[in-house]
Design a protein around this motif. Sequence first.
Motif, PDB file in Angstrom:
ATOM      1  N   VAL A  47       0.842  -1.204   0.000  1.00 45.96           N
ATOM      2  CA  VAL A  47       0.000   0.000   0.000  1.00 45.96           C
ATOM      3  C   VAL A  47       0.875   1.251   0.000  1.00 45.96           C
ATOM      4  O   VAL A  47       0.613   2.217  -0.733  1.00 45.96           O
ATOM      5  CB  VAL A  47      -0.939   0.007   1.223  1.00 45.96           C
ATOM      6  CG1 VAL A  47      -1.705   1.330   1.307  1.00 45.96           C
ATOM      7  CG2 VAL A  47      -1.907  -1.153   1.150  1.00 45.96           C
ATOM      8  N   ILE A  48       1.931   1.224   0.815  1.00 40.52           N
ATOM      9  CA  ILE A  48       2.856   2.355   0.885  1.00 40.52           C
ATOM     10  C   ILE A  48       3.511   2.601  -0.468  1.00 40.52           C
ATOM     11  O   ILE A  48       3.658   3.749  -0.914  1.00 40.52           O
ATOM     12  CB  ILE A  48       3.937   2.109   1.961  1.00 40.52           C
ATOM     13  CG1 ILE A  48       3.347   2.286   3.361  1.00 40.52           C
ATOM     14  CG2 ILE A  48       5.139   3.040   1.782  1.00 40.52           C
ATOM     15  CD1 ILE A  48       2.985   3.720   3.714  1.00 40.52           C
ATOM     16  N   LYS A  49       3.900   1.536  -1.143  1.00 40.85           N
ATOM     17  CA  LYS A  49       4.528   1.668  -2.465  1.00 40.85           C
ATOM     18  C   LYS A  49       3.571   2.326  -3.455  1.00 40.85           C
ATOM     19  O   LYS A  49       3.958   3.218  -4.215  1.00 40.85           O
ATOM     20  CB  LYS A  49       4.946   0.290  -2.982  1.00 40.85           C
ATOM     21  CG  LYS A  49       5.645   0.336  -4.337  1.00 40.85           C
ATOM     22  CD  LYS A  49       6.081  -1.053  -4.789  1.00 40.85           C
ATOM     23  CE  LYS A  49       6.775  -0.983  -6.143  1.00 40.85           C
ATOM     24  NZ  LYS A  49       7.193  -2.348  -6.612  1.00 40.85           N
ATOM     25  N   THR A  50       2.296   1.895  -3.426  1.00 43.96           N
ATOM     26  CA  THR A  50       1.284   2.495  -4.305  1.00 43.96           C
ATOM     27  C   THR A  50       1.093   3.968  -3.981  1.00 43.96           C
ATOM     28  O   THR A  50       1.059   4.822  -4.882  1.00 43.96           O
ATOM     29  CB  THR A  50      -0.061   1.758  -4.145  1.00 43.96           C
ATOM     30  OG1 THR A  50       0.094   0.391  -4.529  1.00 43.96           O
ATOM     31  CG2 THR A  50      -1.143   2.399  -4.999  1.00 43.96           C
ATOM     32  N   ALA A  51       0.980   4.296  -2.690  1.00 42.40           N
ATOM     33  CA  ALA A  51       0.780   5.685  -2.264  1.00 42.40           C
ATOM     34  C   ALA A  51       1.973   6.551  -2.649  1.00 42.40           C
ATOM     35  O   ALA A  51       1.810   7.707  -3.058  1.00 42.40           O
ATOM     36  CB  ALA A  51       0.550   5.743  -0.758  1.00 42.40           C
ATOM     37  N   SER A  63      -3.304   9.344  -3.625  1.00 45.37           N
ATOM     38  CA  SER A  63      -2.275   8.825  -2.714  1.00 45.37           C
ATOM     39  C   SER A  63      -2.815   8.733  -1.294  1.00 45.37           C
ATOM     40  O   SER A  63      -2.611   7.723  -0.598  1.00 45.37           O
ATOM     41  CB  SER A  63      -1.034   9.725  -2.748  1.00 45.37           C
ATOM     42  OG  SER A  63      -0.046   9.257  -1.857  1.00 45.37           O
ATOM     43  N   ASN A  64      -3.538   9.756  -0.863  1.00 43.33           N
ATOM     44  CA  ASN A  64      -4.141   9.727   0.478  1.00 43.33           C
ATOM     45  C   ASN A  64      -5.193   8.625   0.584  1.00 43.33           C
ATOM     46  O   ASN A  64      -5.316   7.964   1.621  1.00 43.33           O
ATOM     47  CB  ASN A  64      -4.778  11.078   0.813  1.00 43.33           C
ATOM     48  CG  ASN A  64      -3.844  11.979   1.606  1.00 43.33           C
ATOM     49  OD1 ASN A  64      -2.793  11.553   2.064  1.00 43.33           O
ATOM     50  ND2 ASN A  64      -4.220  13.227   1.756  1.00 43.33           N
ATOM     51  N   SER A  82       9.587   1.716  10.383  1.00 45.55           N
ATOM     52  CA  SER A  82       9.982   2.414   9.152  1.00 45.55           C
ATOM     53  C   SER A  82       8.765   2.676   8.270  1.00 45.55           C
ATOM     54  O   SER A  82       8.673   3.714   7.608  1.00 45.55           O
ATOM     55  CB  SER A  82      11.025   1.597   8.386  1.00 45.55           C
ATOM     56  OG  SER A  82      10.513   0.315   8.044  1.00 45.55           O
ATOM     57  N   LEU A  83       7.816   1.734   8.267  1.00 47.65           N
ATOM     58  CA  LEU A  83       6.597   1.925   7.486  1.00 47.65           C
ATOM     59  C   LEU A  83       5.788   3.094   8.038  1.00 47.65           C
ATOM     60  O   LEU A  83       5.244   3.896   7.285  1.00 47.65           O
ATOM     61  CB  LEU A  83       5.775   0.633   7.506  1.00 47.65           C
ATOM     62  CG  LEU A  83       4.499   0.618   6.660  1.00 47.65           C
ATOM     63  CD1 LEU A  83       4.312  -0.751   6.008  1.00 47.65           C
ATOM     64  CD2 LEU A  83       3.274   0.931   7.513  1.00 47.65           C
ATOM     65  N   LYS A  84       5.722   3.195   9.364  1.00 46.87           N
ATOM     66  CA  LYS A  84       5.004   4.289  10.016  1.00 46.87           C
ATOM     67  C   LYS A  84       5.612   5.634   9.634  1.00 46.87           C
ATOM     68  O   LYS A  84       4.886   6.584   9.325  1.00 46.87           O
ATOM     69  CB  LYS A  84       5.051   4.112  11.526  1.00 46.87           C
ATOM     70  CG  LYS A  84       4.342   5.204  12.311  1.00 46.87           C
ATOM     71  CD  LYS A  84       4.399   4.923  13.803  1.00 46.87           C
ATOM     72  CE  LYS A  84       3.674   5.981  14.612  1.00 46.87           C
ATOM     73  NZ  LYS A  84       3.706   5.686  16.071  1.00 46.87           N
ATOM     74  N   ALA A  85       6.939   5.707   9.628  1.00 49.53           N
ATOM     75  CA  ALA A  85       7.623   6.961   9.286  1.00 49.53           C
ATOM     76  C   ALA A  85       7.299   7.375   7.854  1.00 49.53           C
ATOM     77  O   ALA A  85       7.019   8.552   7.572  1.00 49.53           O
ATOM     78  CB  ALA A  85       9.124   6.800   9.469  1.00 49.53           C
ATOM     79  N   GLU A  86       7.305   6.403   6.923  1.00 52.74           N
ATOM     80  CA  GLU A  86       7.033   6.731   5.521  1.00 52.74           C
ATOM     81  C   GLU A  86       5.561   7.071   5.325  1.00 52.74           C
ATOM     82  O   GLU A  86       5.226   7.935   4.505  1.00 52.74           O
ATOM     83  CB  GLU A  86       7.434   5.571   4.610  1.00 52.74           C
ATOM     84  CG  GLU A  86       7.316   5.931   3.140  1.00 52.74           C
ATOM     85  CD  GLU A  86       8.102   5.011   2.229  1.00 52.74           C
ATOM     86  OE1 GLU A  86       8.255   5.344   1.034  1.00 52.74           O
ATOM     87  OE2 GLU A  86       8.564   3.954   2.699  1.00 52.74           O
ATOM     88  N   TYR A  87       4.680   6.401   6.061  1.00 50.22           N
ATOM     89  CA  TYR A  87       3.247   6.684   5.978  1.00 50.22           C
ATOM     90  C   TYR A  87       2.993   8.163   6.236  1.00 50.22           C
ATOM     91  O   TYR A  87       2.336   8.852   5.438  1.00 50.22           O
ATOM     92  CB  TYR A  87       2.499   5.813   6.997  1.00 50.22           C
ATOM     93  CG  TYR A  87       1.015   6.091   7.116  1.00 50.22           C
ATOM     94  CD1 TYR A  87       0.083   5.289   6.475  1.00 50.22           C
ATOM     95  CD2 TYR A  87       0.531   7.155   7.898  1.00 50.22           C
ATOM     96  CE1 TYR A  87      -1.281   5.530   6.597  1.00 50.22           C
ATOM     97  CE2 TYR A  87      -0.820   7.405   8.017  1.00 50.22           C
ATOM     98  CZ  TYR A  87      -1.723   6.590   7.375  1.00 50.22           C
ATOM     99  OH  TYR A  87      -3.072   6.846   7.490  1.00 50.22           O
TER     100      TYR A  87
END
Length: 241
Positions: A47-51, A63-64, A82-87
């Motif tokens: 999901v992060i990659k798509t966003a 993206s949101n 790390s996922l939280k930080a990028e989110y």
Amino acid sequence: MKKIPALLSILTVATIGLAGCGSSQANQSASNSSSKNQSKLSEDEGVIKTARNLNEDGHYQDSNKALNGIAITDLSKKGFGSLKAEYFQIQKSNDAFLLKQGKKQNQAAANNGSSDLSTNDSFSNYSKFVGDYSFYNYDSKRPQSDLVIDSDGTVVQENNDGSSYHGVATISSTNQGGILSYDVTSGTNDTKSINANVKIDVTWSNGENETYYGYTSYDNYPVLTDGKSYKGDLVNEVWVQ
């Protein structure tokens, strides 16, 4: 007399066997939990990659919407740092562009004399209520998707059909009780009455006015509700940061 040691030996073996069984079950449970957690992490990373790709292509609203596919509670799990930080990095970037766009639209509306959309500093003492909100109890048949409030009062509501509303909000203290909302910490559409900490009055660019009541949920997230009923047993609009 000689049978006692033999009996003790049997009991000892049985006890060890039971202890070993319990340990095995605990290990299996931990393994299943770890596997489930890893699977969810991989899913959220997708999901992060798509966003991220949508953000880089300039599709900030989409993206949101992609980020909404990740439950906020996931971000507090072990291994999700790390996922939280990028989110939040992606969300912050999206919001910055959407608010910039909203400010331009507000200025254009003000120049046309259609509404008083002057920014203000009322949020300076209520910074907790500044930020990005997601629509609670999501329904694809309803337009609401995300709501962004800036520190100068600029508001942008993003909708599922790709449209957006923009305007300006002012915030003030209140202690009004008996306001309808959802029990947002339950993940259900169970309703409850809340005591509001703040009142947020929004003037949209089309001249319409809307009021939200803000409070803090049990898990310490800011929540906004308009306090109105919807279809009898639901709440019209509730937003969770």
